[in-house]
Design a protein around this motif. Structure first.
Motif, PDB file in Angstrom:
ATOM      1  N   LEU A  76      18.617   4.282   5.012  1.00 31.60           N
ATOM      2  CA  LEU A  76      18.213   5.299   5.985  1.00 31.60           C
ATOM      3  C   LEU A  76      16.695   5.450   6.013  1.00 31.60           C
ATOM      4  N   TYR A  77      16.058   5.372   4.856  1.00 30.96           N
ATOM      5  CA  TYR A  77      14.604   5.528   4.793  1.00 30.96           C
ATOM      6  C   TYR A  77      13.897   4.277   5.304  1.00 30.96           C
ATOM      7  N   THR A  78      14.499   3.111   5.067  1.00 36.08           N
ATOM      8  CA  THR A  78      13.964   1.879   5.649  1.00 36.08           C
ATOM      9  C   THR A  78      14.022   1.946   7.168  1.00 36.08           C
ATOM     10  N   ALA A  79      15.140   2.437   7.697  1.00 36.10           N
ATOM     11  CA  ALA A  79      15.279   2.569   9.148  1.00 36.10           C
ATOM     12  C   ALA A  79      14.238   3.532   9.709  1.00 36.10           C
ATOM     13  N   ARG A  80      13.955   4.602   8.979  1.00 34.67           N
ATOM     14  CA  ARG A  80      12.932   5.545   9.441  1.00 34.67           C
ATOM     15  C   ARG A  80      11.563   4.876   9.475  1.00 34.67           C
ATOM     16  N   GLN A  81      11.268   4.055   8.494  1.00 34.53           N
ATOM     17  CA  GLN A  81       9.977   3.347   8.493  1.00 34.53           C
ATOM     18  C   GLN A  81       9.880   2.382   9.672  1.00 34.53           C
ATOM     19  N   TYR A  82      10.980   1.726  10.010  1.00 31.84           N
ATOM     20  CA  TYR A  82      10.982   0.842  11.178  1.00 31.84           C
ATOM     21  C   TYR A  82      10.751   1.638  12.465  1.00 31.84           C
ATOM     22  N   GLU A  83      11.280   2.850  12.535  1.00 34.05           N
ATOM     23  CA  GLU A  83      11.026   3.698  13.697  1.00 34.05           C
ATOM     24  C   GLU A  83       9.533   3.975  13.837  1.00 34.05           C
ATOM     25  N   TYR A  84       8.890   4.255  12.713  1.00 31.53           N
ATOM     26  CA  TYR A  84       7.444   4.489  12.761  1.00 31.53           C
ATOM     27  C   TYR A  84       6.692   3.236  13.183  1.00 31.53           C
ATOM     28  N   ALA A  85       7.158   2.074  12.780  1.00 29.31           N
ATOM     29  CA  ALA A  85       6.515   0.832  13.196  1.00 29.31           C
ATOM     30  C   ALA A  85       6.511   0.716  14.717  1.00 29.31           C
ATOM     31  N   GLN A  86       7.599   1.165  15.339  1.00 29.08           N
ATOM     32  CA  GLN A  86       7.661   1.145  16.797  1.00 29.08           C
ATOM     33  C   GLN A  86       6.769   2.216  17.403  1.00 29.08           C
ATOM     34  N   PHE A  87       6.788   3.421  16.834  1.00 25.07           N
ATOM     35  CA  PHE A  87       5.935   4.492  17.339  1.00 25.07           C
ATOM     36  C   PHE A  87       4.453   4.104  17.266  1.00 25.07           C
ATOM     37  N   LEU A  88       4.060   3.554  16.125  1.00 28.41           N
ATOM     38  CA  LEU A  88       2.648   3.257  15.873  1.00 28.41           C
ATOM     39  C   LEU A  88       2.222   1.896  16.400  1.00 28.41           C
ATOM     40  N   GLY A  89       3.195   1.054  16.761  1.00 27.73           N
ATOM     41  CA  GLY A  89       2.875  -0.293  17.226  1.00 27.73           C
ATOM     42  C   GLY A  89       2.306  -1.165  16.133  1.00 27.73           C
ATOM     43  N   LYS A  90       2.792  -0.952  14.887  1.00 30.84           N
ATOM     44  CA  LYS A  90       2.265  -1.703  13.746  1.00 30.84           C
ATOM     45  C   LYS A  90       3.411  -2.312  12.949  1.00 30.84           C
ATOM     46  N   GLU A  91       3.511  -3.622  13.005  1.00 30.15           N
ATOM     47  CA  GLU A  91       4.492  -4.347  12.214  1.00 30.15           C
ATOM     48  C   GLU A  91       3.788  -5.520  11.540  1.00 30.15           C
ATOM     49  N   PRO A  92       4.312  -6.050  10.420  1.00 36.52           N
ATOM     50  CA  PRO A  92       5.555  -5.640   9.762  1.00 36.52           C
ATOM     51  C   PRO A  92       5.356  -4.380   8.920  1.00 36.52           C
ATOM     52  N   ILE A  93       6.470  -3.808   8.486  1.00 37.91           N
ATOM     53  CA  ILE A  93       6.391  -2.660   7.591  1.00 37.91           C
ATOM     54  C   ILE A  93       6.015  -3.128   6.196  1.00 37.91           C
ATOM     55  N   TYR A  94       5.536  -2.213   5.369  1.00 35.80           N
ATOM     56  CA  TYR A  94       5.077  -2.575   4.031  1.00 35.80           C
ATOM     57  C   TYR A  94       5.136  -1.358   3.124  1.00 35.80           C
ATOM     58  N   THR A  95       4.981  -1.591   1.849  1.00 35.78           N
ATOM     59  CA  THR A  95       4.828  -0.511   0.870  1.00 35.78           C
ATOM     60  C   THR A  95       3.565  -0.774   0.063  1.00 35.78           C
ATOM     61  N   PRO A  96       2.854   0.270  -0.359  1.00 33.40           N
ATOM     62  CA  PRO A  96       3.082   1.683  -0.034  1.00 33.40           C
ATOM     63  C   PRO A  96       2.406   2.051   1.287  1.00 33.40           C
ATOM     64  N   GLN A  97       3.150   2.564   2.223  1.00 33.60           N
ATOM     65  CA  GLN A  97       2.610   3.032   3.491  1.00 33.60           C
ATOM     66  C   GLN A  97       2.708   4.543   3.548  1.00 33.60           C
ATOM     67  N   LEU A  98       1.625   5.189   3.973  1.00 35.03           N
ATOM     68  CA  LEU A  98       1.595   6.641   4.119  1.00 35.03           C
ATOM     69  C   LEU A  98       1.319   6.989   5.568  1.00 35.03           C
ATOM     70  N   ILE A  99       2.096   7.902   6.118  1.00 31.52           N
ATOM     71  CA  ILE A  99       1.919   8.347   7.500  1.00 31.52           C
ATOM     72  C   ILE A  99       1.696   9.854   7.490  1.00 31.52           C
ATOM     73  N   ILE A 100       0.644  10.294   8.170  1.00 30.80           N
ATOM     74  CA  ILE A 100       0.298  11.716   8.219  1.00 30.80           C
ATOM     75  C   ILE A 100       0.604  12.264   9.600  1.00 30.80           C
ATOM     76  N   ASN A 101       1.450  13.293   9.618  1.00 33.12           N
ATOM     77  CA  ASN A 101       1.832  13.997  10.846  1.00 33.12           C
ATOM     78  C   ASN A 101       2.411  13.076  11.921  1.00 33.12           C
ATOM     79  N   GLY A 102       2.958  11.935  11.486  1.00 34.03           N
ATOM     80  CA  GLY A 102       3.589  11.012  12.418  1.00 34.03           C
ATOM     81  C   GLY A 102       2.628  10.302  13.341  1.00 34.03           C
ATOM     82  N   LYS A 103       1.322  10.396  13.064  1.00 35.72           N
ATOM     83  CA  LYS A 103       0.320   9.879  14.000  1.00 35.72           C
ATOM     84  C   LYS A 103      -0.531   8.752  13.430  1.00 35.72           C
ATOM     85  N   ASN A 104      -0.855   8.827  12.148  1.00 35.01           N
ATOM     86  CA  ASN A 104      -1.789   7.864  11.551  1.00 35.01           C
ATOM     87  C   ASN A 104      -1.219   7.330  10.250  1.00 35.01           C
ATOM     88  N   ASP A 105      -1.416   6.020  10.018  1.00 34.70           N
ATOM     89  CA  ASP A 105      -0.897   5.429   8.789  1.00 34.70           C
ATOM     90  C   ASP A 105      -2.031   4.880   7.936  1.00 34.70           C
TER      91      ASP A 105
END
Length: 239
Positions: A79-108
């Motif tokens: 479920l948390y991996t899926a949420r990170q993929y959603e952010y990748a679409q919102f932010l237009g930034k792929e691939p996903i990675y760790t450790p990634q931090l997103i603040i207020n859903g706007k900036n990573d």
């Protein structure tokens, strides 16, 4: 924005609302199988302690795509991996990675880059919330009863409820962090979503994790725009 603090004494519940302006919701995507993640986890612990009495909130999601690399993270979830993929679409930034931090859903940010993250927190705190979320809860054995109210334009938004374990440590025996004891903070143990298009206020009942207790857990709720991922306001319940 409102923080609702609950004090439980017998069957009585007392609430106190503290009005705030800006806020910062930090969402970290991490894993026990990632050797780059412990510094980010430790940074979240420092930030959580430093800002514990203010309107900065930390959520750590343990993703599951590291679980096949020699060590299965006990806190991980697809479920948390899926949420990170959603952010990748919102932010237009792929691939996903760790450790990634997103603040207020706007900036990573890379989750261990302390200076830029602290600057990101300051920038977030300077911008007032566009709506107001009030959240309260009561706990009985095996049941969390929550009440919520959103004031303002919450069109196309959802209320996301995170049940959070404040801290834990793990003895990692295999993988990139083999033979290390890792410290974790603000671990998301459950995530629930409520559609706000139907009603901006209401009640919901959750079955908490098996290891739930009021001393070691808290509930963080936030309103998120489902079109762009932006966080509109946050509220926290402390038992």
């Amino acid at each position: 924005m409102a923080i609702t603090i609950l004090f439980l004494s017998g069957n009585s519940i007392f609430g106190q609302n503290l009005d705030k302006k800006g806020f910062a919701l930090l969402e970290l995507y991490t894993s026990e199988g990632c050797s780059s993640c412990p510094p980010a986890d430790e940074l979240m612990g420092r930030i959580q302690n430093e800002y514990k009495d203010s309107n900065v909130y930390v959520l750590s999601y343990h993703v599951d795509y590291w679980d096949k690399q020699g060590w299965k993270d006990a806190f991980s979830s697809q479920l948390y991996t899926a949420r990170q993929y959603e952010y990748a679409q919102f932010l237009g930034k792929e691939p996903i990675y760790t450790p990634q931090l997103i603040i207020n859903g706007k900036n990573d940010f890379v989750g261990s880059q302390e200076t830029v993250i602290r600057n990101g927190i300051k920038a977030a705190l300077s911008k007032p919330a566009s709506i107001s979320l009030s959240l309260s809860a009561s706990y009985t054995v095996n049941k969390l009863a929550l009440r919520y109210n959103v004031e303002g334009n919450s069109k196309n938004s959802s209320l996301v409820i995170a049940v959070v374990q404040k801290s834990a440590k793990s003895n990692v025996k295999r993988g990139e962090n083999a033979h290390r004891i890792l410290l974790h903070y603000q671990i998301v143990q459950q995530l629930h979503k409520i559609d706000l298009n139907k009603d901006s206020k209401g009640n919901t009942v959750l079955v908490p994790p098996r290891n739930f207790n009021p001393q070691d857990f808290e509930v963080i709720g936030f309103v998120q725009n489902q079109k762009n991922g932006h966080i509109l306001d946050v509220s926290k319940v402390i038992f």
